[in-house]
Scaffold this motif. Structure first.
Motif, PDB file in Angstrom:
ATOM      1  N   GLN A  19       0.837  -1.208   0.000  1.00 52.35           N
ATOM      2  CA  GLN A  19       0.000   0.000   0.000  1.00 52.35           C
ATOM      3  C   GLN A  19       0.867   1.252   0.000  1.00 52.35           C
ATOM      4  N   LEU A  20       1.937   1.238   0.783  1.00 50.10           N
ATOM      5  CA  LEU A  20       2.802   2.410   0.882  1.00 50.10           C
ATOM      6  C   LEU A  20       3.730   2.554  -0.329  1.00 50.10           C
ATOM      7  N   HIS A  21       4.029   1.451  -1.002  1.00 47.04           N
ATOM      8  CA  HIS A  21       4.858   1.530  -2.205  1.00 47.04           C
ATOM      9  C   HIS A  21       4.055   1.895  -3.451  1.00 47.04           C
ATOM     10  N   GLY A  22       2.746   1.629  -3.411  1.00 50.75           N
ATOM     11  CA  GLY A  22       1.969   1.817  -4.630  1.00 50.75           C
ATOM     12  C   GLY A  22       2.375   0.793  -5.679  1.00 50.75           C
ATOM     13  N   ALA A  23       2.270   1.153  -6.948  1.00 50.80           N
ATOM     14  CA  ALA A  23       2.570   0.216  -8.034  1.00 50.80           C
ATOM     15  C   ALA A  23       4.031  -0.216  -8.046  1.00 50.80           C
ATOM     16  N   MET A  24       4.919   0.612  -7.496  1.00 50.89           N
ATOM     17  CA  MET A  24       6.345   0.293  -7.516  1.00 50.89           C
ATOM     18  C   MET A  24       6.628  -1.081  -6.882  1.00 50.89           C
ATOM     19  N   GLY A  25       5.918  -1.410  -5.827  1.00 55.92           N
ATOM     20  CA  GLY A  25       6.201  -2.642  -5.102  1.00 55.92           C
ATOM     21  C   GLY A  25       5.962  -3.912  -5.892  1.00 55.92           C
ATOM     22  N   PHE A  26       5.131  -3.839  -6.931  1.00 53.42           N
ATOM     23  CA  PHE A  26       4.800  -5.034  -7.699  1.00 53.42           C
ATOM     24  C   PHE A  26       5.712  -5.246  -8.902  1.00 53.42           C
ATOM     25  N   THR A  27       6.541  -4.281  -9.230  1.00 55.34           N
ATOM     26  CA  THR A  27       7.398  -4.431 -10.406  1.00 55.34           C
ATOM     27  C   THR A  27       8.457  -5.501 -10.147  1.00 55.34           C
ATOM     28  N   HIS A  28       8.766  -6.260 -11.209  1.00 56.67           N
ATOM     29  CA  HIS A  28       9.681  -7.388 -11.046  1.00 56.67           C
ATOM     30  C   HIS A  28      11.087  -6.928 -10.670  1.00 56.67           C
ATOM     31  N   GLU A  29      11.457  -5.745 -11.119  1.00 55.75           N
ATOM     32  CA  GLU A  29      12.819  -5.257 -10.870  1.00 55.75           C
ATOM     33  C   GLU A  29      13.009  -4.766  -9.432  1.00 55.75           C
ATOM     34  N   TYR A  30      11.903  -4.453  -8.754  1.00 51.52           N
ATOM     35  CA  TYR A  30      12.019  -3.935  -7.384  1.00 51.52           C
ATOM     36  C   TYR A  30      11.979  -5.110  -6.396  1.00 51.52           C
ATOM     37  N   PRO A  31      12.848  -5.136  -5.393  1.00 52.09           N
ATOM     38  CA  PRO A  31      13.006  -6.336  -4.564  1.00 52.09           C
ATOM     39  C   PRO A  31      11.857  -6.650  -3.609  1.00 52.09           C
ATOM     40  N   LEU A  32      10.973  -5.696  -3.320  1.00 45.73           N
ATOM     41  CA  LEU A  32       9.944  -5.951  -2.312  1.00 45.73           C
ATOM     42  C   LEU A  32       9.129  -7.197  -2.617  1.00 45.73           C
ATOM     43  N   GLN A  33       8.690  -7.345  -3.873  1.00 46.22           N
ATOM     44  CA  GLN A  33       7.796  -8.448  -4.204  1.00 46.22           C
ATOM     45  C   GLN A  33       8.454  -9.817  -4.036  1.00 46.22           C
ATOM     46  N   HIS A  34       9.779  -9.866  -4.064  1.00 44.81           N
ATOM     47  CA  HIS A  34      10.441 -11.147  -3.824  1.00 44.81           C
ATOM     48  C   HIS A  34      10.201 -11.619  -2.390  1.00 44.81           C
ATOM     49  N   ASN A  35      10.145 -10.694  -1.447  1.00 44.20           N
ATOM     50  CA  ASN A  35       9.828 -11.046  -0.064  1.00 44.20           C
ATOM     51  C   ASN A  35       8.351 -11.287   0.151  1.00 44.20           C
ATOM     52  N   THR A  36       7.520 -10.354  -0.347  1.00 45.88           N
ATOM     53  CA  THR A  36       6.083 -10.451  -0.035  1.00 45.88           C
ATOM     54  C   THR A  36       5.413 -11.652  -0.694  1.00 45.88           C
ATOM     55  N   ARG A  37       5.800 -11.989  -1.925  1.00 46.88           N
ATOM     56  CA  ARG A  37       5.186 -13.156  -2.554  1.00 46.88           C
ATOM     57  C   ARG A  37       5.536 -14.416  -1.799  1.00 46.88           C
TER      58      ARG A  37
END
Length: 253
Positions: free
Chosen positions: A231-249
């Motif tokens: 929510q705080l990252h917005g769309a940025m958090g879901f992009t493959h190049e950004y590392p957040l989604q590797h943890n959250t998924r």
């Protein structure tokens, strides 16, 4: 120790079968069997699956199907825990249908068609080794991995909200963002404590209650931290190049 290394692997979303190899080694060593080198997978891991390991003269046979086996296609051996017996089956002796979980990690269907295993790689299960204890220890390994992933997801969020400027000031300066980033570390810290308590209980004896509590607490924290981070990252958090989604998924898996 092993738990700390697993937490680090979860923290950096390491795409390797750390927990599976440790669990497989636990089942084999606890049954007095040699632990082969290389990456290992373990089965069964899905509720309701049961694999038959039967004595056949001087060797053993393994029969049945295991669903959702993590990293099976990349493991040198798949260690099977049955009722009263344990066996290390070479990957090439199984039939594997490849699949994947939401994090993109291997999650395969493995079929054992009366696979013959030499006595040195199979035998009676050791005390405390069986499908039920595997379920408990598997939940413990996931709780530890998740506790590391929670810490990292929170760090990504703190950094992003400090760097991202909106309406002339950093996101971290907005009260709503501050409230959310104040709540998130509490959940992550509680998850750490619960996971540590479960590890200590496992080292002392039967950890079933503590593991159940840890897995529940870590799961609650994962829902809150992963959701708030995105929510705080917005769309940025879901992009493959950004590392957040590797943890959250991986947390959601």
């Amino acid at each position: 120790g092993i738990a700390q290394r697993a937490r680090v692997a979860g923290r950096y979303a390491s795409p390797v079968p750390v927990a599976e190899t440790v669990l497989a080694g636990w089942a084999l060593a606890g049954s007095g069997l040699k632990v082969p080198s290389g990456p290992l997978a373990i089965a069964p891991v899905a509720a309701g699956d049961a694999i038959e390991i039967a004595k056949a003269g001087e060797s053993w046979t393994v029969s049945g199907t295991a669903r959702h086996v993590p990293w099976a296609r990349h493991a040198d051996h798949i260690v099977v825990v049955g009722d009263g017996a344990v066996a290390a089956v070479p990957r090439g002796d199984c039939r594997i249908e490849e699949g994947a979980n939401m994090a993109g990690e291997p999650n395969d269907l493995v079929t054992f068609d009366k696979v013959r295993v030499d006595a040195g790689a199979a035998g009676p299960a050791g005390e405390g080794i069986g499908p039920d204890s595997l379920w408990v220890m598997g939940a413990l390994s996931r709780a530890v991995l998740m506790s590391g992933g929670l810490e990292r997801a929170f760090e990504h969020t703190v950094r992003y909200t400090s760097e991202r400027v909106q309406f002339g000031r950093a996101l971290s300066k907005f009260q709503a963002v501050q409230e959310e980033t104040a709540i998130m570390p509490g959940g992550a810290a509680a998850a750490d404590v619960a996971a540590d308590a479960a590890v200590a209980a496992a080292e002392a004896g039967d950890p079933t209650y503590q593991v159940a509590a840890a897995k529940t607490r870590v799961g609650q924290a994962a829902n809150r931290v992963a959701g708030s981070s995105h929510q705080l990252h917005g769309a940025m958090g879901f992009t493959h190049e950004y590392p957040l989604q590797h943890n959250t998924r991986r947390l959601w898996v």
